[in-house]
Write a protein that holds these residues in place. Structure first.
Motif, short mmCIF file in Angstrom:
data_model
loop_
_atom_site.label_atom_id
_atom_site.label_comp_id
_atom_site.label_asym_id
_atom_site.label_seq_id
_atom_site.Cartn_x
_atom_site.Cartn_y
_atom_site.Cartn_z
N LEU B 9 0.85 -1.19 0.00
CA LEU B 9 0.00 0.00 0.00
C LEU B 9 0.89 1.24 0.00
O LEU B 9 1.76 1.39 0.86
N GLY B 108 2.88 -10.03 17.11
CA GLY B 108 3.68 -10.29 15.91
C GLY B 108 5.10 -10.68 16.29
O GLY B 108 6.00 -10.58 15.48
N GLU B 115 4.61 -4.02 12.62
CA GLU B 115 3.17 -4.31 12.61
C GLU B 115 2.39 -3.14 13.23
O GLU B 115 1.40 -2.66 12.66
N ILE B 187 2.13 -5.50 4.38
CA ILE B 187 1.74 -6.50 5.38
C ILE B 187 1.86 -7.85 4.68
O ILE B 187 1.27 -8.02 3.60
N TRP B 188 2.62 -8.77 5.27
CA TRP B 188 2.80 -9.99 4.50
C TRP B 188 2.59 -11.26 5.31
O TRP B 188 2.24 -11.21 6.49
N ARG B 189 2.75 -12.39 4.69
CA ARG B 189 2.31 -13.68 5.22
C ARG B 189 3.35 -14.39 6.09
O ARG B 189 4.51 -14.03 6.11
N MET B 190 2.92 -15.43 6.76
CA MET B 190 3.85 -16.28 7.52
C MET B 190 4.62 -17.18 6.56
O MET B 190 4.10 -17.61 5.54
N ILE B 326 7.62 -14.24 10.22
CA ILE B 326 6.79 -13.26 9.51
C ILE B 326 7.60 -11.96 9.44
O ILE B 326 8.46 -11.71 10.29
#
Lengths: 337, 337
Positions: B9, B108, B115, B187-190, B326
């Motif tokens: 973003l 997190g 985060e 923002i991203w994934r595990m 993460i």
């Protein structure tokens, strides 16, 4: 663009619910809301080797069901908000690891369903994505051994204690929904009234629930009568009585409007759950097995969903600390209003 | 309105940093970034009775300093995002209980600073409030006893182990800032590559850091050369080497741009910290004691802050699980661009 009224945000785009999933276990299958669950496992192991793995599985299944019902691929989820009661949010981390969606871990104890739903709705309202998800869970056996006693100890339960729900709820929000919609949210503060009894969560959370509800009514100028259901969760019997008493004293009456997720999910007379249900999975599964379906069928039109959390840490309690409570509010409406 | 590019973003309003606070303890006062800290306590008890109470105090002080430096009252904070490593985010709950701001608890692990900063920036970008705050902390003694061994046991440290920073960082974002600004977030994934060694956090997190950086560069079409500093945190020596190796293999070179918060905060030669620093407080205090001040002074212009978390639960590891990693990314810029 959201409109800010005091500490409450009115969501102009009213992010809508696309689909949801509710899963539970044996005790939930014997309760009055059983019919609304998408899946009820015959025992609380779910066929897994440990209670923790079983709880991970609850979240996994709730998300799988919500995705399937909405015909949504996990790649379409632009942000997944999840958390739970276990240390380091074990159930969310391991339960949702394979989903592969952008992941924001939350900690709000039993307020997590309102917290995650709030963040998922704001993410859409802000124009940051097209679909988001909110998930949480709890499990009687993981919670008991982490927060109280190992089950094998066979400790007696006090009359104020609540029965942690073995269940999970997952909600997917996004465009193209035909309702229900999230019309407003109140993210609110911690309240600590000095409760130190890990077997009396209701009393620790009731002041926070009262504080948040008063905040919302004051901010918006709305009245309790404008809502078909004001669902707190999970205060149980002790906390609910306290909530009504506190509000009454401050001049607010929820008469005939209030119910508590912890009182709705079990039959207290028949199911031996003392003061009622609790756990993140309580308000989450009551939301997904009962409240959202009733909004969709038009049986409910305006609902305040106020999930409450006792932000308890055994370490802090052992060091003489009291238990802060928190409550976040989500205003749900059947129509786009 | 934010512009979505893939999973990244770009924030059009570029929420700005108003003020920040960095606090640490003895070990941090002996490290190369000591001068940038706002407060350095002479010992890690901070005069409190327990390590946990000391860690709560770290967050409390970091927020107090940030509020004071920005001449901001806590009532002005429209949402406070915080979390930490301790079970049930004890340090954030008890450390920030009295702040009284609307509170969103996060989990997190060591990615919490990115985060919380991401959520605080999105809250502003979405038009949901005027000022937000992001906070986290860690403490060597609370982390060791919770995740590894009681200190009294005197266990030997492995060469891959990292030294948990006893420190905290708090950032206040809002209108009327003259920079630095948050220009973008991913923002991203595990990611779970099967690491099971609780003494090798760097290896558990490196694949997530690589994944997130590749996501950002691919999404935006930008190149590593466009940044003065790409700060991961906290991979330490082992994780940093792995990160560069993984990226190299995929065709990305961070040559001369990369540093890791875990390598910046201590002098590995002199301070006996094995692979480097770690803990939520590591990237948080490096951000607030070094990166933000350098951006403000114009010594850095474009920075990627990529805090990494090893989402480890001792229960899960004892049950044979591996440790998912993460990483979330925050693009910081000195000017409003």
């Amino acid at each position: 663009m959201a409109i800010r009224k005091g500490s409450t945000l009115i969501l102009e785009t009213a992010p809508g619910v696309i689909s949801y999933g509710a899963v539970g276990s044996k005790k939930e299958s014997e309760g009055p809301l059983a019919e609304g669950f998408d899946q009820l496992f015959p025992d609380s192991t779910l066929g897994e080797e440990t209670w923790e793995k079983a709880e991970c599985r609850l979240q996994k299944e709730a998300v799988r069901i919500a995705l399937e019902k909405g015909k949504i691929k996990s790649e379409e989820i632009h942000c997944l908000f999840a958390g739970d009661l276990l240390n380091q949010c074990t159930s969310s981390i391991y339960g949702l690891r394979e989903v592969g969606a952008p992941f924001v871990g939350l900690f709000g104890a039993c307020s997590t369903m309102a917290e995650s739903l709030t963040m998922a709705a704001l993410f859409l309202e802000g124009g940051f994505g097209e679909k988001t998800a909110a998930v949480t869970s709890s499990h009687f056996c993981t919670a008991e051994r982490q927060f109280r006693f190992p089950l094998e100890y066979g400790g007696q339960r006090t009359p104020t204690s609540q029965w942690t729900v073995t269940g999970s709820g997952a909600v997917i929000l996004g465009k193209g929904s035909s309702g229900p919609y999230v019309r407003g949210v109140t993210i609110w503060r911690m309240r600590d009234m000095g409760i130190t009894d890990a077997n009396n969560m209701g009393a620790a959370m009731a002041p926070a629930a009262a504080d948040t509800l008063e905040r919302f009514f004051t901010d918006t100028g709305m009245q309790p009568e404008q809502f078909d259901l004001i669902a707190t969760g999970d205060l149980g019997k002790v906390g609910s009585d306290l909530l009504l008493e506190v509000l009454e004293k401050d001049g607010w009456s929820l008469a005939g409007r209030h119910n508590d997720c912890g009182l709705m999910i079990y039959d207290r007379e028949k199911q031996q759950v003392e003061a009622g249900g609790s756990g993140c999975g309580c308000s989450a599964s009551v939301l997904c097995a009962h409240i959202l379906p009733a909004l969709q069928r038009g049986e409910l039109k305006e609902v305040l969903f106020v999930a409450t959390g006792a932000l308890m840490s055994t370490t802090a309690v052992q060091q003489g600390e009291s238990i802060p409570g928190i409550a976040h509010l989500v205003w749900l409406t059947a129509g786009a209003g």
